[in-house]
Design an enzyme around this catalytic site. Structure first.
Site, short mmCIF file in Angstrom:
data_model
loop_
_atom_site.label_atom_id
_atom_site.label_comp_id
_atom_site.label_asym_id
_atom_site.label_seq_id
_atom_site.Cartn_x
_atom_site.Cartn_y
_atom_site.Cartn_z
N ASP A 125 29.45 -18.85 -8.61
CA ASP A 125 30.19 -18.85 -9.83
C ASP A 125 31.34 -20.00 -9.80
O ASP A 125 31.18 -20.73 -8.75
CB ASP A 125 30.89 -17.63 -10.18
CG ASP A 125 32.08 -17.10 -8.78
OD1 ASP A 125 31.96 -17.97 -7.97
OD2 ASP A 125 32.75 -16.17 -9.09
N LYS A 143 23.41 -17.23 -12.50
CA LYS A 143 24.48 -16.61 -11.73
C LYS A 143 24.02 -14.94 -11.76
O LYS A 143 24.01 -14.21 -10.66
CB LYS A 143 25.84 -16.83 -12.04
CG LYS A 143 26.80 -16.20 -11.37
CD LYS A 143 28.22 -15.97 -11.72
CE LYS A 143 29.16 -14.77 -11.25
NZ LYS A 143 29.82 -14.26 -12.06
#
Length: 136
Positions: free
Chosen positions: A33, A15
């Site tokens: 996320d 991420k």
């Protein structure tokens, strides 16, 4: 190469690497996320239980590259609104499970239509951003 380099650094996961590449360099990677993952599972883009790294690859593959930045910001905003509503409902709940009445505060039943509306708007926005809808 940049993605591999960034993920090779200590403390940098998929991420974080995707966020850096999208926002700093304009690369077409979709950062995923917890909030984006939850929203995409709820609207059926991929089944729950899909590994987050695989979900990131799936979204990066189906979203039109020049719309990834916009879609990411939309989904983060939608997740923030949802979180505020959930916190507001939790503040209004009593410890015995009942809801305070006559205070003008929110009840779960009040929030459901708004959450449904937010998910519909997100779904429409995602449809506009994808190059093709694929079935897992």
């Amino acid at each position: 190469q940049a993605y591999s380099y960034l993920t090779g650094l200590p403390g940098v996961g998929p991420k974080t690497a995707a966020v850096v590449l999208v926002f700093a360099f304009g690369r077409p990677l979709m950062p995923v996320d917890t909030h984006i993952y939850r929203i995409c599972c709820r609207i059926g883009l991929f089944p729950s239980g899909t590994p987050v790294a695989h979900a990131q690859e799936l979204l990066s593959g189906i979203v039109v590259p020049h719309r990834i930045h916009d879609l990411h910001l939309h989904l983060i905003s939608m997740a923030a609104i949802r979180a505020m509503l959930v916190v507001r409902v939790a503040m209004c709940a009593r410890s015995d499970g009942t809801v305070r009445t006559g205070t003008g505060r929110l009840d779960r039943a009040d929030v459901r239509p708004l959450l449904f509306y937010l998910y519909c708007i997100s779904f429409i926005f995602i449809i506009r951003c994808v190059s093709s809808i694929t079935v897992w």
